[in-house]
Design an enzyme around this catalytic site. Structure first.
Site, PDB file in Angstrom:
ATOM      1  NE  ARG A  26      -3.979  -1.624   0.044  1.00 33.92           N
ATOM      2  CZ  ARG A  26      -5.300  -1.844   0.802  1.00 33.92           C
ATOM      3  NH1 ARG A  26      -5.547  -1.007   1.354  1.00 33.92           N
ATOM      4  NH2 ARG A  26      -6.089  -2.761   0.293  1.00 33.92           N
ATOM      5  NE  ARG A  30      -7.473   5.148   1.898  1.00 34.88           N
ATOM      6  CZ  ARG A  30      -8.397   4.656   2.663  1.00 34.88           C
ATOM      7  NH1 ARG A  30      -9.383   5.042   2.936  1.00 34.88           N
ATOM      8  NH2 ARG A  30      -8.116   3.322   3.085  1.00 34.88           N
ATOM      9  NE  ARG A  39      -9.319   7.043  -6.654  1.00 32.02           N
ATOM     10  CZ  ARG A  39      -9.938   6.525  -5.567  1.00 32.02           C
ATOM     11  NH1 ARG A  39      -9.156   5.814  -4.800  1.00 32.02           N
ATOM     12  NH2 ARG A  39     -10.885   6.769  -4.921  1.00 32.02           N
ATOM     13  CG  ASP A  75      -8.966  -3.559  -4.761  1.00 30.25           C
ATOM     14  OD1 ASP A  75      -8.200  -3.168  -3.701  1.00 30.25           O
ATOM     15  OD2 ASP A  75      -9.454  -4.641  -4.321  1.00 30.25           O
ATOM     16  CE1 TYR A 150     -13.166  -7.363   1.365  1.00 30.95           C
ATOM     17  CE2 TYR A 150     -11.596  -8.858   0.778  1.00 30.95           C
ATOM     18  CZ  TYR A 150     -11.887  -7.813   1.394  1.00 30.95           C
ATOM     19  OH  TYR A 150     -10.911  -7.367   2.280  1.00 30.95           O
TER      20      TYR A 150
HETATM   21  C1  LIG Z   1      -7.729  -7.230   1.008  1.00 28.40           C
HETATM   22  C2  LIG Z   1      -7.287  -6.406  -0.159  1.00 28.40           C
HETATM   23  C3  LIG Z   1      -7.985  -5.511  -0.894  1.00 28.40           C
HETATM   24  N1  LIG Z   1      -7.121  -5.065  -1.715  1.00 28.40           N
HETATM   25  C4  LIG Z   1      -5.935  -5.599  -1.598  1.00 28.40           C
HETATM   26  C5  LIG Z   1      -5.933  -6.448  -0.729  1.00 28.40           C
HETATM   27  C6  LIG Z   1      -4.657  -7.412  -0.247  1.00 28.40           C
HETATM   28  C7  LIG Z   1      -3.907  -6.512   0.626  1.00 28.40           C
HETATM   29  C8  LIG Z   1      -4.226  -6.192   2.026  1.00 28.40           C
HETATM   30  O1  LIG Z   1      -4.442  -7.143   2.738  1.00 28.40           O
HETATM   31  O2  LIG Z   1      -4.320  -5.111   2.204  1.00 28.40           O
HETATM   32  C9  LIG Z   1      -4.719  -5.251  -2.645  1.00 28.40           C
HETATM   33  C10 LIG Z   1      -4.566  -3.860  -2.946  1.00 28.40           C
HETATM   34  N2  LIG Z   1      -5.170  -2.829  -3.065  1.00 28.40           N
HETATM   35  C11 LIG Z   1      -4.719  -1.727  -3.545  1.00 28.40           C
HETATM   36  C12 LIG Z   1      -3.245  -2.178  -3.797  1.00 28.40           C
HETATM   37  C13 LIG Z   1      -2.264  -1.356  -4.504  1.00 28.40           C
HETATM   38  C14 LIG Z   1      -0.913  -1.317  -4.601  1.00 28.40           C
HETATM   39  C15 LIG Z   1      -0.334  -0.971  -3.422  1.00 28.40           C
HETATM   40  O3  LIG Z   1       0.028  -1.856  -2.340  1.00 28.40           O
HETATM   41  O4  LIG Z   1       0.097   0.212  -3.222  1.00 28.40           O
HETATM   42  C16 LIG Z   1      -3.315  -3.610  -3.355  1.00 28.40           C
HETATM   43  C17 LIG Z   1      -2.003  -4.304  -3.454  1.00 28.40           C
HETATM   44  C18 LIG Z   1      -5.040  -0.238  -3.744  1.00 28.40           C
HETATM   45  C19 LIG Z   1      -6.191   0.103  -2.853  1.00 28.40           C
HETATM   46  N3  LIG Z   1      -7.527  -0.521  -2.623  1.00 28.40           N
HETATM   47  C20 LIG Z   1      -8.228   0.129  -1.839  1.00 28.40           C
HETATM   48  C21 LIG Z   1      -7.667   1.285  -1.529  1.00 28.40           C
HETATM   49  C22 LIG Z   1      -8.373   2.551  -0.822  1.00 28.40           C
HETATM   50  C23 LIG Z   1      -9.267   3.158  -1.814  1.00 28.40           C
HETATM   51  C24 LIG Z   1      -9.031   4.657  -1.926  1.00 28.40           C
HETATM   52  O5  LIG Z   1      -7.828   5.225  -1.927  1.00 28.40           O
HETATM   53  O6  LIG Z   1      -9.996   5.286  -1.757  1.00 28.40           O
HETATM   54  C25 LIG Z   1      -6.409   1.256  -2.425  1.00 28.40           C
HETATM   55  C26 LIG Z   1      -5.516   2.612  -2.411  1.00 28.40           C
HETATM   56  C27 LIG Z   1      -9.554  -0.113  -1.314  1.00 28.40           C
HETATM   57  C28 LIG Z   1      -9.603  -1.491  -0.441  1.00 28.40           C
HETATM   58  N4  LIG Z   1      -9.649  -2.703  -1.354  1.00 28.40           N
HETATM   59  C29 LIG Z   1      -9.499  -3.634  -0.316  1.00 28.40           C
HETATM   60  C30 LIG Z   1      -9.520  -3.332   0.812  1.00 28.40           C
HETATM   61  C31 LIG Z   1      -9.585  -3.799   2.507  1.00 28.40           C
HETATM   62  C32 LIG Z   1      -9.535  -1.845   0.479  1.00 28.40           C
HETATM   63  C33 LIG Z   1      -9.465  -0.699   1.847  1.00 28.40           C
HETATM   64  C34 LIG Z   1     -10.810   0.198   1.917  1.00 28.40           C
HETATM   65  C35 LIG Z   1     -10.583   1.246   2.819  1.00 28.40           C
HETATM   66  O7  LIG Z   1      -9.772   1.480   3.838  1.00 28.40           O
HETATM   67  O8  LIG Z   1     -11.152   2.413   1.933  1.00 28.40           O
HETATM   68  C36 LIG Z   1      -9.525  -5.172  -0.691  1.00 28.40           C
END
Ligand SMILES: Cc1c2[nH]c(c1CCC(=O)O)Cc1[nH]c(c(CCC(=O)O)c1C)Cc1[nH]c(c(CCC(=O)O)c1C)Cc1[nH]c(c(C)c1CCC(=O)O)C2
Length: 338
Positions: A26, A30, A39, A75, A150
């Site tokens: 990540r 954010r 974004r 994602d 999910y």
């Molecule tokens: C479980 C999982 C998800 N997504 C992902 C996982 C496995 C990694 C982990 O265990 O954290 C993988 C993921 N999601 C994202 C990345 C981007 C690459 C990186 O790591 O920088 C990666 C590798 C972008 C994202 N994916 C997400 C965001 C946040 C969305 C935003 O910026 O509005 C990002 C940058 C959304 C997302 N998508 C998911 C979650 C739990 C969330 C967060 C919800 C929140 O807190 O808003 C599902």
């Protein structure tokens, strides 16, 4: 002779390196003001489908922190949506699925992923490879258990109760679901490997909810199908949270590098998966503490990681949104000069 192979790949193979390679799960997201700005007017999943935005967001942490690897901005639910599943990512919540999958009919409605329907990912990777130079590019996907969680729950879940109820109560439906998800995940990773990523990470973030016996019975065969079915000589990194008891089984699923969360010291993990390189494992919350604490903890992680054949420095899970980006930049400098 100078070895010009990217640092991350050398560490993944267990070759000698001048310092541990470092990147952060990540790292794009954010914690970065430039990400929040980009974004502000674009939905999460829409941004993942636009190669120009994917390229820019993926590069932001590379420019700012000088990390040794970029991770493709995407994602784990992107290939599910591309395969026709109705879902969205809700800010502050995570993935939300319109119709949860809990029956054989629901499973049979899940279509395979056609590579062309994620052509935007291949295009983004082409743009990135032209920019990245010595910095490795990591592709990724979600593993069958974490994706299934999910789909079955319909959204994020603390205890994965409906998922486990299906797994224990209707194992035929469970295995059929994971079989389809393994196919989608393998295709999604193959598109990324064919487009030229240097390594892949399979996220089974929530597998730590299972006992080792249940992991081996209900999950490992499907994750193994993904990792061993993928063609191409790229290192496979396999990561989950709370997986101390699962590390050997996750290695057996076909990992070259085992990702470790902050709960298990890396020297302990190294003894559990002999011969494997490790990735991790600074507690992401440590970055909210004064620099002296960050430095002390990072040096401890480096010392413990040196017990593994290879070590890629990372956090034990993703960067928290409230992290000061300057602390990450300083941490990269420390790892590069330690
Ligand atoms: C479980 C999982 C998800 N997504 C992902 C996982 C496995 C990694 C982990 O265990 O954290 C993988 C993921 N999601 C994202 C990345 C981007 C690459 C990186 O790591 O920088 C990666 C590798 C972008 C994202 N994916 C997400 C965001 C946040 C969305 C935003 O910026 O509005 C990002 C940058 C959304 C997302 N998508 C998911 C979650 C739990 C969330 C967060 C919800 C929140 O807190 O808003 C599902």
């Amino acid at each position: 002779m100078n070895d010009t192979t990217k640092l991350l790949l050398r560490a993944a193979r267990g070759d000698a390196v001048p310092h541990a390679p470092v990147w952060f799960m990540r790292q794009a997201g954010r914690s970065l003001p430039e990400y929040r700005e980009l974004r502000a007017a674009v939905g999460m999943l829409e941004s993942c489908r636009r190669p120009d935005l994917v390229c820019e967001i993926t590069l932001q942490p590379v420019r700012r922190h000088k990390v040794d690897a970029a991770i493709l901005f995407s994602d784990i639910v992107v290939p599910l949506q591309a395969a026709g599943i109705d879902l969205d990512i809700v800010a502050g919540t995570g993935p939300v699925v319109a119709e949860p999958v809990r029956t054989m009919a629901g499973v049979e409605a899940i279509r395979p992923l056609e590579g062309e329907s994620v052509g935007f990912v291949a295009e983004a990777i082409r743009l990135l490879l032209a920019e990245l130079g010595d910095t490795a590019l990591i592709g990724f996907a979600g593993a069958p258990f974490t994706l299934a969680s999910y789909l079955v729950e319909g959204g994020p879940s603390k205890h994965h109760t409906k998922t486990k109820a299906l797994m224990y109560g209707a194992p035929d439906v469970w295995h059929a679901l994971c079989d389809r998800l393994a196919g989608i995940t393998r295709t999604f990773l193959q598109v990324q490997v064919d487009a030229g990523v240097d390594a892949v990470q399979l996220f089974d973030s929530w597998a730590g909810a299972l006992s080792e016996a249940d992991y081996r019975r209900y999950v490992l065969p499907h994750s193994r199908a993904v990792l061993t079915g993928l063609r191409g000589p790229v290192p496979r990194i396999h990561f989950g949270v709370g997986t101390a008891e699962l590390l050997p089984a996750m290695a057996e699923a076909g990992a070259d590098v085992v990702g470790v969360d902050w709960r298990t010291p890396l020297d302990v993990a190294a003894a559990r998966v002999p011969g494997k390189a490790l990735q991790g494992n600074l507690d992401p919350c440590v970055l909210l503490a004064p620099w002296e604490v960050v430095e002390q903890e990072a040096r401890r992680v480096l010392g413990e990681g040196a017990k593994a054949p290879g070590h890629i420095f990372n956090l034990g899970h993703g960067v928290l949104p409230e992290t000061d980006p300057d602390a990450l930049t300083r941490l990269v400098e420390l790892i590069h000069t330690a």
